[in-house]
Design a protein around this motif. Structure first.
Motif, PDB file in Angstrom:
ATOM      1  N   ASP A 114       0.933  -1.141   0.167  1.00  0.00           N
ATOM      2  CA  ASP A 114      -0.050   0.087  -0.050  1.00  0.00           C
ATOM      3  C   ASP A 114       0.702   1.260  -0.213  1.00  0.00           C
ATOM      4  OD1 ASP A 114       0.870   0.371   2.757  1.00  0.00           O
ATOM      5  OD2 ASP A 114      -0.820  -0.615   3.553  1.00  0.00           O
ATOM      6  N   LEU A 115       0.264   2.254   0.128  1.00  0.00           N
ATOM      7  CA  LEU A 115       0.959   3.518   0.163  1.00  0.00           C
ATOM      8  C   LEU A 115       2.066   3.749   1.227  1.00  0.00           C
ATOM      9  CD1 LEU A 115       1.122   6.494  -1.080  1.00  0.00           C
ATOM     10  CD2 LEU A 115      -0.329   7.218   0.730  1.00  0.00           C
ATOM     11  N   VAL A 147       4.762   0.685  -0.342  1.00  0.00           N
ATOM     12  CA  VAL A 147       5.476   0.991  -1.887  1.00  0.00           C
ATOM     13  C   VAL A 147       7.028   0.986  -1.663  1.00  0.00           C
ATOM     14  CG1 VAL A 147       5.533   2.112  -3.674  1.00  0.00           C
ATOM     15  CG2 VAL A 147       3.414   1.187  -3.010  1.00  0.00           C
ATOM     16  N   SER A 199      -4.321   0.752  -4.879  1.00  0.00           N
ATOM     17  CA  SER A 199      -4.135   1.437  -6.001  1.00  0.00           C
ATOM     18  C   SER A 199      -2.424   1.804  -5.966  1.00  0.00           C
ATOM     19  CB  SER A 199      -5.019   2.565  -6.149  1.00  0.00           C
ATOM     20  OG  SER A 199      -4.765   3.540  -4.909  1.00  0.00           O
ATOM     21  N   SER A 200      -2.027   2.252  -5.031  1.00  0.00           N
ATOM     22  CA  SER A 200      -0.465   2.666  -4.806  1.00  0.00           C
ATOM     23  C   SER A 200       0.432   1.569  -5.264  1.00  0.00           C
ATOM     24  CB  SER A 200      -0.071   3.186  -3.459  1.00  0.00           C
ATOM     25  OG  SER A 200      -0.706   4.211  -3.076  1.00  0.00           O
ATOM     26  N   ASN A 252      -0.270   0.997  -8.920  1.00  0.00           N
ATOM     27  CA  ASN A 252       0.738   1.957  -9.800  1.00  0.00           C
ATOM     28  C   ASN A 252       2.179   1.521  -9.841  1.00  0.00           C
ATOM     29  OD1 ASN A 252       0.815   4.294 -11.358  1.00  0.00           O
ATOM     30  ND2 ASN A 252       1.332   5.404  -9.585  1.00  0.00           N
ATOM     31  N   CYS A 253       2.769   0.904  -8.612  1.00  0.00           N
ATOM     32  CA  CYS A 253       4.000   0.786  -8.559  1.00  0.00           C
ATOM     33  C   CYS A 253       4.268  -0.484  -9.626  1.00  0.00           C
ATOM     34  CB  CYS A 253       4.495   0.456  -7.043  1.00  0.00           C
ATOM     35  SG  CYS A 253       5.993  -0.275  -6.947  1.00  0.00           S
TER      36      CYS A 253
END
Length: 131
Positions: free
Chosen positions: A40-41, A44, A75-76, A79-80
């Protein structure tokens, strides 16, 4: 009737979630990182650091991410994965191997499974990199 409290302390259950653990390995000279826990955020950066370390050790190349133990991905994290797959970042790309059910569902409902390279096993991911 008087409202009695216990000094203002609230009884809120404390829930802890597993953090991310990245276990590095290499097979056939290819960095393989086993992911366990949550991506997660807040976690990451741990993955980015692990991929950076692996590619410094083995040369900038594609990396296999073994996602069997990845319990959660937001979503983080997605995206990574997408950025690394496109070569933005420390690796030339990634192959996701053996995604856990929740991660597989995220890839499916977002359509990211069409953009990312996903393999059912680490062995299959390595075979994709050899071809």
């Amino acid at each position: 009737m008087e409202n009695q409290t216990d000094g203002g302390a609230e009884h809120v259950p404390h829930v802890t979630r597993p953090r991310l653990t990245v276990v590095p390995a290499a097979e056939e000279g290819v960095p393989v990182l086993e992911l366990r826990g949550d991506l997660d955020l807040t976690t990451v950066p741990l993955l980015v650091d692990a991929v950076s370390t692996a590619t410094r050790r083995h040369g900038r190349q594609r990396v296999v991410l073994d996602c069997a133990g990845l319990l959660f991905c937001d979503s983080s994290g997605l995206n990574c994965f997408l950025q690394m797959h496109n070569g933005s970042g420390p690796a030339e790309g990634v192959v996701l191997a053996n995604p856990a059910a929740g991660v597989n569902r995220l890839l499916d409902i977002t359509g990211a499974d069409q953009a990312l390279t996903v393999a059912p096993t680490v062995g299959a991911a390595l075979a994709l990199l050899r071809s």
